[in-house]
Design a protein around this motif. Structure first.
Motif, short mmCIF file in Angstrom:
data_model
loop_
_atom_site.label_atom_id
_atom_site.label_comp_id
_atom_site.label_asym_id
_atom_site.label_seq_id
_atom_site.Cartn_x
_atom_site.Cartn_y
_atom_site.Cartn_z
N LYS A 16 0.84 -1.20 0.00
CA LYS A 16 0.00 0.00 0.00
C LYS A 16 0.87 1.24 0.00
O LYS A 16 1.93 1.26 0.63
CB LYS A 16 -0.91 0.02 1.22
N VAL A 17 0.42 2.26 -0.72
CA VAL A 17 1.11 3.54 -0.79
C VAL A 17 0.10 4.63 -0.49
O VAL A 17 -0.95 4.69 -1.12
CB VAL A 17 1.73 3.77 -2.18
N THR A 18 0.41 5.49 0.49
CA THR A 18 -0.44 6.63 0.80
C THR A 18 0.14 7.87 0.13
O THR A 18 1.33 8.16 0.29
CB THR A 18 -0.53 6.85 2.32
N LEU A 19 -0.70 8.55 -0.62
CA LEU A 19 -0.29 9.76 -1.33
C LEU A 19 -1.08 10.93 -0.78
O LEU A 19 -2.30 10.89 -0.71
CB LEU A 19 -0.58 9.62 -2.83
N LYS A 20 -0.36 11.99 -0.39
CA LYS A 20 -1.02 13.22 0.05
C LYS A 20 -0.73 14.32 -0.96
O LYS A 20 -0.02 14.10 -1.93
CB LYS A 20 -0.58 13.59 1.46
N GLN A 21 -1.30 15.48 -0.75
CA GLN A 21 -1.16 16.58 -1.69
C GLN A 21 0.30 16.80 -2.08
O GLN A 21 1.17 16.90 -1.22
CB GLN A 21 -1.73 17.86 -1.09
N GLY A 22 0.56 16.80 -3.39
CA GLY A 22 1.90 17.01 -3.91
C GLY A 22 2.68 15.74 -4.18
O GLY A 22 3.70 15.77 -4.85
N ASP A 23 2.21 14.60 -3.65
CA ASP A 23 2.89 13.33 -3.88
C ASP A 23 2.52 12.75 -5.24
O ASP A 23 1.42 12.99 -5.75
CB ASP A 23 2.52 12.30 -2.81
N TYR A 24 3.43 11.99 -5.81
CA TYR A 24 3.15 11.33 -7.08
C TYR A 24 3.68 9.90 -7.05
O TYR A 24 4.49 9.55 -6.20
CB TYR A 24 3.76 12.11 -8.26
N LEU A 25 3.20 9.11 -7.99
CA LEU A 25 3.56 7.71 -8.07
C LEU A 25 3.58 7.30 -9.54
O LEU A 25 2.64 7.61 -10.28
CB LEU A 25 2.52 6.87 -7.31
N ASN A 26 4.64 6.65 -9.96
CA ASN A 26 4.73 6.13 -11.32
C ASN A 26 4.34 4.65 -11.28
O ASN A 26 5.05 3.85 -10.68
CB ASN A 26 6.15 6.31 -11.87
N ILE A 27 3.22 4.32 -11.87
CA ILE A 27 2.72 2.94 -11.91
C ILE A 27 3.02 2.38 -13.28
O ILE A 27 2.63 2.96 -14.30
CB ILE A 27 1.21 2.89 -11.62
N LYS A 28 3.73 1.26 -13.33
CA LYS A 28 4.10 0.65 -14.60
C LYS A 28 2.86 0.20 -15.37
O LYS A 28 1.83 -0.13 -14.77
CB LYS A 28 5.01 -0.55 -14.37
N ALA A 29 2.98 0.17 -16.69
CA ALA A 29 1.88 -0.29 -17.54
C ALA A 29 1.47 -1.71 -17.14
O ALA A 29 2.32 -2.56 -16.86
CB ALA A 29 2.30 -0.27 -19.00
N HIS A 30 0.17 -1.94 -17.06
CA HIS A 30 -0.44 -3.24 -16.76
C HIS A 30 -0.21 -3.72 -15.32
O HIS A 30 -0.52 -4.85 -15.00
CB HIS A 30 0.02 -4.31 -17.75
N GLU A 31 0.33 -2.86 -14.45
CA GLU A 31 0.51 -3.24 -13.05
C GLU A 31 -0.82 -3.07 -12.32
O GLU A 31 -1.35 -1.96 -12.23
CB GLU A 31 1.59 -2.37 -12.41
N GLN A 32 -1.35 -4.16 -11.80
CA GLN A 32 -2.67 -4.11 -11.17
C GLN A 32 -2.61 -3.36 -9.85
O GLN A 32 -1.73 -3.59 -9.03
CB GLN A 32 -3.21 -5.52 -10.96
#
Length: 51
Positions: A16-32
């Motif tokens: 699990k990843v918690t993202l708050k204002q200003g945070d970003y996450l790069n999710i790979k293609a096809h990663e569920q």
């Protein structure tokens, strides 16, 4: 990227990843993944870029 509020992303393996204002996450293609929680007291606004 989260522009306001917060969100929790869960991957298929249980991480699990918690993202708050200003945070970003790069999710790979096809990663569920899925959003399992967002702010209850303010709108969560996401900026998603698909490439």
């Amino acid at each position: 990227m989260v522009l306001s509020g917060y969100g929790v992303i869960e991957y298929i393996n249980g991480d699990k990843v918690t993202l708050k204002q200003g945070d970003y996450l790069n999710i790979k293609a096809h990663e569920q993944h899925r959003v399992i929680a967002t702010s209850a007291d303010e709108a969560t606004v996401w900026l998603a870029i698909f490439y």
